[in-house]
Design a protein around this motif. Structure first.
Motif, mmCIF file in Angstrom:
data_model
loop_
_atom_site.group_PDB
_atom_site.id
_atom_site.type_symbol
_atom_site.label_atom_id
_atom_site.label_comp_id
_atom_site.label_asym_id
_atom_site.label_seq_id
_atom_site.Cartn_x
_atom_site.Cartn_y
_atom_site.Cartn_z
ATOM 1 N N SER A 69 -23.966 0.083 19.071
ATOM 2 C CA SER A 69 -23.799 0.865 17.842
ATOM 3 C C SER A 69 -22.517 0.478 17.122
ATOM 4 C CB SER A 69 -23.779 2.360 18.160
ATOM 5 O OG SER A 69 -24.991 2.746 18.745
ATOM 6 N N ARG A 70 -21.442 0.325 17.866
ATOM 7 C CA ARG A 70 -20.169 -0.064 17.258
ATOM 8 C C ARG A 70 -20.296 -1.418 16.556
ATOM 9 N NH1 ARG A 70 -14.363 -1.085 20.217
ATOM 10 N NH2 ARG A 70 -13.254 -1.585 18.315
ATOM 11 N N GLU A 71 -20.936 -2.346 17.218
ATOM 12 C CA GLU A 71 -21.144 -3.680 16.641
ATOM 13 C C GLU A 71 -21.894 -3.591 15.313
ATOM 14 O OE1 GLU A 71 -20.779 -7.854 16.836
ATOM 15 O OE2 GLU A 71 -20.094 -6.458 18.367
ATOM 16 N N LEU A 72 -22.951 -2.798 15.292
ATOM 17 C CA LEU A 72 -23.771 -2.682 14.086
ATOM 18 C C LEU A 72 -23.038 -1.934 12.973
ATOM 19 C CD1 LEU A 72 -27.186 -1.958 15.793
ATOM 20 C CD2 LEU A 72 -26.463 -4.086 14.684
ATOM 21 N N ILE A 73 -22.311 -0.879 13.323
ATOM 22 C CA ILE A 73 -21.571 -0.108 12.316
ATOM 23 C C ILE A 73 -20.447 -0.944 11.713
ATOM 24 C CG2 ILE A 73 -20.036 1.874 11.993
ATOM 25 C CD1 ILE A 73 -21.849 3.349 14.055
ATOM 26 N N GLU A 74 -19.707 -1.652 12.570
ATOM 27 C CA GLU A 74 -18.634 -2.513 12.056
ATOM 28 C C GLU A 74 -19.189 -3.600 11.144
ATOM 29 O OE1 GLU A 74 -16.561 -3.885 15.529
ATOM 30 O OE2 GLU A 74 -15.275 -2.116 15.589
ATOM 31 N N ASN A 75 -20.347 -4.133 11.493
ATOM 32 C CA ASN A 75 -20.981 -5.147 10.654
ATOM 33 C C ASN A 75 -21.382 -4.579 9.293
ATOM 34 O OD1 ASN A 75 -22.086 -7.871 10.327
ATOM 35 N ND2 ASN A 75 -24.066 -6.832 10.360
ATOM 36 N N LYS A 76 -21.924 -3.361 9.296
ATOM 37 C CA LYS A 76 -22.298 -2.712 8.031
ATOM 38 C C LYS A 76 -21.073 -2.474 7.157
ATOM 39 C CE LYS A 76 -26.754 -1.844 8.177
ATOM 40 N NZ LYS A 76 -27.676 -2.354 7.195
ATOM 41 N N ILE A 77 -19.989 -2.004 7.760
ATOM 42 C CA ILE A 77 -18.756 -1.756 7.003
ATOM 43 C C ILE A 77 -18.226 -3.058 6.425
ATOM 44 C CG2 ILE A 77 -16.330 -1.072 7.246
ATOM 45 C CD1 ILE A 77 -17.329 1.055 9.287
ATOM 46 N N GLU A 78 -18.221 -4.112 7.225
ATOM 47 C CA GLU A 78 -17.747 -5.418 6.760
ATOM 48 C C GLU A 78 -18.595 -5.932 5.600
ATOM 49 O OE1 GLU A 78 -17.720 -9.855 8.595
ATOM 50 O OE2 GLU A 78 -16.943 -8.261 9.896
ATOM 51 N N ASN A 79 -19.903 -5.804 5.716
ATOM 52 C CA ASN A 79 -20.797 -6.232 4.628
ATOM 53 C C ASN A 79 -20.580 -5.399 3.375
ATOM 54 O OD1 ASN A 79 -21.917 -8.249 6.175
ATOM 55 N ND2 ASN A 79 -23.676 -7.027 6.791
ATOM 56 N N PHE A 80 -20.322 -4.107 3.556
ATOM 57 C CA PHE A 80 -20.069 -3.225 2.423
ATOM 58 C C PHE A 80 -18.796 -3.639 1.696
ATOM 59 C CE2 PHE A 80 -18.339 0.726 0.578
ATOM 60 C CZ PHE A 80 -19.378 1.028 -0.296
ATOM 61 N N LYS A 81 -17.755 -3.941 2.455
ATOM 62 C CA LYS A 81 -16.492 -4.373 1.850
ATOM 63 C C LYS A 81 -16.653 -5.699 1.114
ATOM 64 C CE LYS A 81 -13.362 -2.079 5.060
ATOM 65 N NZ LYS A 81 -12.389 -2.278 6.140
ATOM 66 N N LYS A 82 -17.436 -6.597 1.667
ATOM 67 C CA LYS A 82 -17.656 -7.908 1.039
ATOM 68 C C LYS A 82 -18.432 -7.789 -0.265
ATOM 69 C CE LYS A 82 -17.629 -10.830 5.135
ATOM 70 N NZ LYS A 82 -18.454 -11.660 6.004
ATOM 71 N N SER A 83 -19.226 -6.748 -0.370
ATOM 72 C CA SER A 83 -20.065 -6.601 -1.561
ATOM 73 C C SER A 83 -19.274 -6.128 -2.771
ATOM 74 C CB SER A 83 -21.210 -5.627 -1.284
ATOM 75 O OG SER A 83 -20.727 -4.306 -1.191
ATOM 76 N N SER A 84 -17.980 -5.919 -2.604
ATOM 77 C CA SER A 84 -17.093 -5.468 -3.686
ATOM 78 C C SER A 84 -17.585 -4.180 -4.322
ATOM 79 C CB SER A 84 -16.950 -6.549 -4.751
ATOM 80 O OG SER A 84 -16.423 -7.713 -4.205
ATOM 81 N N LEU A 85 -18.158 -3.323 -3.486
ATOM 82 C CA LEU A 85 -18.651 -2.009 -3.901
ATOM 83 C C LEU A 85 -19.763 -2.082 -4.940
ATOM 84 C CD1 LEU A 85 -15.255 -0.098 -4.065
ATOM 85 C CD2 LEU A 85 -16.862 -0.210 -2.174
ATOM 86 N N LYS A 86 -20.382 -3.237 -5.088
ATOM 87 C CA LYS A 86 -21.521 -3.357 -5.995
ATOM 88 C C LYS A 86 -22.782 -2.986 -5.226
ATOM 89 C CE LYS A 86 -19.531 -7.158 -8.584
ATOM 90 N NZ LYS A 86 -19.637 -8.567 -8.913
ATOM 91 N N ILE A 87 -23.628 -2.262 -5.885
ATOM 92 C CA ILE A 87 -24.897 -1.908 -5.262
ATOM 93 C C ILE A 87 -25.857 -3.054 -5.512
ATOM 94 C CG2 ILE A 87 -26.844 -0.311 -5.263
ATOM 95 C CD1 ILE A 87 -24.909 1.869 -6.144
ATOM 96 N N LYS A 88 -26.364 -3.587 -4.435
ATOM 97 C CA LYS A 88 -27.302 -4.695 -4.553
ATOM 98 C C LYS A 88 -28.647 -4.241 -4.005
ATOM 99 C CE LYS A 88 -23.756 -8.158 -3.955
ATOM 100 N NZ LYS A 88 -23.275 -9.291 -3.193
#
Length: 107
Positions: A69-88
């Motif tokens: 779960s930690r691995e998946l949550i950290e990955n989601k947070i990292e992807n969210f940060k990379k998206s520059s808060l744009k909704i895709k």
């Protein structure tokens, strides 16, 4: 094979269930710390609902579940940060296609 033929249910179904049980135990006890497995897990964005609940209900390994779960949550947070808060909005693949356990079941 003889053991599968002695079962009251379909021998092929029995072999699949037996294989998946061993695969799930392998994930929880061995693969959870495997770097390559975790990369594949991140790529596939975890497991489908059916297998996620199965891991929680049937196998009850809190440490392994926490690590996954930690691995998946950290990955989601990292992807969210990379998206520059744009909704895709993108077409996502069927969740069962991405589930490693579903893939093993189909194979």
């Amino acid at each position: 094979m003889l053991k599968a033929l002695e079962q009251p249910e379909c021998p092929i179904c029995y072999l699949i269930v037996d294989y998946l049980d061993k695969y799930l135990k392998s994930i929880l006890y061995e693969q959870v710390n495997n770097v390559f497995f975790r990369a594949k897990l991140r790529e596939n964005q975890g497991f489908c609902n059916r297998h996620s609940y199965s891991l929680l209900e049937d196998y009850r390994d809190p440490l392994a579940i926490a690590l996954i779960s930690r691995e998946l949550i950290e990955n989601k947070i990292e992807n969210f940060k990379k998206s520059s808060l744009k909704i895709k909005f993108k077409k996502t693949k069927n969740k069962e296609q991405g589930c490693l356990i579903c893939q093993a079941e189909r194979e």
